[in-house]
Design a protein around this motif. Sequence first.
Motif, PDB file in Angstrom:
ATOM      1  N   ALA A 217       0.826  -1.209   0.000  1.00 15.53           N
ATOM      2  CA  ALA A 217       0.000   0.000   0.000  1.00 15.53           C
ATOM      3  C   ALA A 217       0.858   1.257   0.000  1.00 15.53           C
ATOM      4  O   ALA A 217       0.452   2.292  -0.537  1.00 15.53           O
ATOM      5  N   ALA A 218       2.046   1.164   0.563  1.00 13.27           N
ATOM      6  CA  ALA A 218       2.966   2.296   0.567  1.00 13.27           C
ATOM      7  C   ALA A 218       3.658   2.460  -0.782  1.00 13.27           C
ATOM      8  O   ALA A 218       4.396   3.423  -0.993  1.00 13.27           O
TER       9      ALA A 218
ATOM     10  N   PRO B 231      22.028   1.013   8.718  1.00 17.89           N
ATOM     11  CA  PRO B 231      21.973   2.340   8.091  1.00 17.89           C
ATOM     12  C   PRO B 231      21.394   2.288   6.678  1.00 17.89           C
ATOM     13  O   PRO B 231      20.654   3.183   6.283  1.00 17.89           O
ATOM     14  N   GLU B 232      21.692   1.225   5.935  1.00 16.95           N
ATOM     15  CA  GLU B 232      21.164   1.086   4.588  1.00 16.95           C
ATOM     16  C   GLU B 232      19.648   0.933   4.610  1.00 16.95           C
ATOM     17  O   GLU B 232      18.942   1.512   3.785  1.00 16.95           O
ATOM     18  N   LEU B 233      19.140   0.146   5.556  1.00 16.31           N
ATOM     19  CA  LEU B 233      17.703  -0.049   5.676  1.00 16.31           C
ATOM     20  C   LEU B 233      17.026   1.268   6.021  1.00 16.31           C
ATOM     21  O   LEU B 233      16.019   1.640   5.405  1.00 16.31           O
ATOM     22  N   ILE B 234      17.579   1.990   6.957  1.00 19.54           N
ATOM     23  CA  ILE B 234      17.001   3.278   7.352  1.00 19.54           C
ATOM     24  C   ILE B 234      16.999   4.242   6.176  1.00 19.54           C
ATOM     25  O   ILE B 234      16.007   4.939   5.937  1.00 19.54           O
ATOM     26  N   ASP B 235      18.087   4.285   5.407  1.00 20.25           N
ATOM     27  CA  ASP B 235      18.152   5.155   4.230  1.00 20.25           C
ATOM     28  C   ASP B 235      17.085   4.773   3.209  1.00 20.25           C
ATOM     29  O   ASP B 235      16.418   5.637   2.629  1.00 20.25           O
ATOM     30  N   ARG B 236      16.931   3.486   2.990  1.00 16.30           N
ATOM     31  CA  ARG B 236      15.965   3.015   1.998  1.00 16.30           C
ATOM     32  C   ARG B 236      14.530   3.314   2.431  1.00 16.30           C
ATOM     33  O   ARG B 236      13.715   3.774   1.635  1.00 16.30           O
ATOM     34  N   LEU B 237      14.238   3.050   3.696  1.00 16.89           N
ATOM     35  CA  LEU B 237      12.899   3.344   4.205  1.00 16.89           C
ATOM     36  C   LEU B 237      12.628   4.842   4.193  1.00 16.89           C
ATOM     37  O   LEU B 237      11.519   5.276   3.873  1.00 16.89           O
ATOM     38  N   SER B 238      13.640   5.631   4.515  1.00 16.71           N
ATOM     39  CA  SER B 238      13.482   7.091   4.487  1.00 16.71           C
ATOM     40  C   SER B 238      13.207   7.582   3.068  1.00 16.71           C
ATOM     41  O   SER B 238      12.378   8.470   2.866  1.00 16.71           O
ATOM     42  N   ALA B 239      13.887   7.013   2.099  1.00 17.15           N
ATOM     43  CA  ALA B 239      13.660   7.389   0.703  1.00 17.15           C
ATOM     44  C   ALA B 239      12.237   7.035   0.274  1.00 17.15           C
ATOM     45  O   ALA B 239      11.583   7.822  -0.422  1.00 17.15           O
ATOM     46  N   GLU B 240      11.747   5.883   0.694  1.00 14.55           N
ATOM     47  CA  GLU B 240      10.368   5.496   0.370  1.00 14.55           C
ATOM     48  C   GLU B 240       9.376   6.448   1.039  1.00 14.55           C
ATOM     49  O   GLU B 240       8.385   6.846   0.432  1.00 14.55           O
ATOM     50  N   ARG B 241       9.647   6.816   2.292  1.00 14.72           N
ATOM     51  CA  ARG B 241       8.769   7.758   2.989  1.00 14.72           C
ATOM     52  C   ARG B 241       8.753   9.099   2.269  1.00 14.72           C
ATOM     53  O   ARG B 241       7.699   9.711   2.090  1.00 14.72           O
ATOM     54  N   ASP B 242       9.919   9.570   1.830  1.00 16.51           N
ATOM     55  CA  ASP B 242      10.000  10.844   1.115  1.00 16.51           C
ATOM     56  C   ASP B 242       9.232  10.784  -0.205  1.00 16.51           C
ATOM     57  O   ASP B 242       8.566  11.746  -0.596  1.00 16.51           O
ATOM     58  N   ARG B 243       9.294   9.636  -0.881  1.00 20.97           N
ATOM     59  CA  ARG B 243       8.554   9.460  -2.125  1.00 20.97           C
ATOM     60  C   ARG B 243       7.049   9.529  -1.857  1.00 20.97           C
ATOM     61  O   ARG B 243       6.301  10.179  -2.591  1.00 20.97           O
ATOM     62  N   ILE B 244       6.612   8.893  -0.786  1.00 19.31           N
ATOM     63  CA  ILE B 244       5.193   8.925  -0.414  1.00 19.31           C
ATOM     64  C   ILE B 244       4.774  10.342  -0.047  1.00 19.31           C
ATOM     65  O   ILE B 244       3.701  10.806  -0.451  1.00 19.31           O
ATOM     66  N   ASP B 245       5.614  11.056   0.715  1.00 18.09           N
ATOM     67  CA  ASP B 245       5.308  12.448   1.072  1.00 18.09           C
ATOM     68  C   ASP B 245       5.132  13.304  -0.172  1.00 18.09           C
ATOM     69  O   ASP B 245       4.231  14.143  -0.241  1.00 18.09           O
ATOM     70  N   SER B 246       5.978  13.090  -1.165  1.00 19.09           N
ATOM     71  CA  SER B 246       5.875  13.842  -2.410  1.00 19.09           C
ATOM     72  C   SER B 246       4.559  13.528  -3.114  1.00 19.09           C
ATOM     73  O   SER B 246       3.885  14.433  -3.620  1.00 19.09           O
ATOM     74  N   ARG B 247       4.208  12.272  -3.148  1.00 21.49           N
ATOM     75  CA  ARG B 247       2.950  11.862  -3.788  1.00 21.49           C
ATOM     76  C   ARG B 247       1.755  12.473  -3.054  1.00 21.49           C
ATOM     77  O   ARG B 247       0.801  12.930  -3.684  1.00 21.49           O
ATOM     78  N   ILE B 248       1.816  12.483  -1.715  1.00 22.62           N
ATOM     79  CA  ILE B 248       0.740  13.096  -0.926  1.00 22.62           C
ATOM     80  C   ILE B 248       0.619  14.574  -1.284  1.00 22.62           C
ATOM     81  O   ILE B 248      -0.488  15.092  -1.465  1.00 22.62           O
ATOM     82  N   GLY B 249       1.741  15.260  -1.405  1.00 23.32           N
ATOM     83  CA  GLY B 249       1.722  16.672  -1.799  1.00 23.32           C
ATOM     84  C   GLY B 249       1.067  16.874  -3.150  1.00 23.32           C
ATOM     85  O   GLY B 249       0.262  17.797  -3.330  1.00 23.32           O
ATOM     86  N   ASP B 250       1.386  16.004  -4.096  1.00 21.54           N
ATOM     87  CA  ASP B 250       0.773  16.083  -5.420  1.00 21.54           C
ATOM     88  C   ASP B 250      -0.740  15.877  -5.338  1.00 21.54           C
ATOM     89  O   ASP B 250      -1.514  16.592  -5.989  1.00 21.54           O
ATOM     90  N   LEU B 251      -1.160  14.904  -4.543  1.00 23.49           N
ATOM     91  CA  LEU B 251      -2.592  14.623  -4.409  1.00 23.49           C
ATOM     92  C   LEU B 251      -3.332  15.766  -3.714  1.00 23.49           C
ATOM     93  O   LEU B 251      -4.439  16.121  -4.108  1.00 23.49           O
TER      94      LEU B 251
END
Length: 123
Positions: free
Chosen positions: A54-55, A76-96
């Motif tokens: 869903a994310a 650290p790699e996992l945190i970076d990857r999850l943070s990047a996914e969160r940022d992508r979702i935040d961007s999509r939310i902004g667009d919506l």
Amino acid sequence: MRIGELATRAGVSVRALRYYEEQNLLASERSPSGQRHYPDSAVDRVQLIQQLYAAGLPSKSIADLLPCVVNGEATPELIDRLSAERDRIDSRIGDLVGARDRLGAVIAAATANWRTGQHCRLK
């Protein structure tokens, strides 16, 4: 539990569970007759998989992340990857939100025009 019970308890289709197994996101043990059997913990795992889908994460990313997320082994790699996914979702939310606001403005203008007798008919 058998596949049908897991599907019911997790709120997904049997087909989805089979797909998760194909993608190595979920594992089952087979009975001598070939039926799939899952531990009770599979319900939580399936719900986590659903949340990650869903994310917007693809199955390959979920397969890579799932062991770390389930075991709580945050590298650290996992945190970076999850943070990047969160940022992508935040961007999509902004667009919506922007699209919703523009649609709201169109509705407000159309309502004002309708009240003054200016009608636009849909074709």
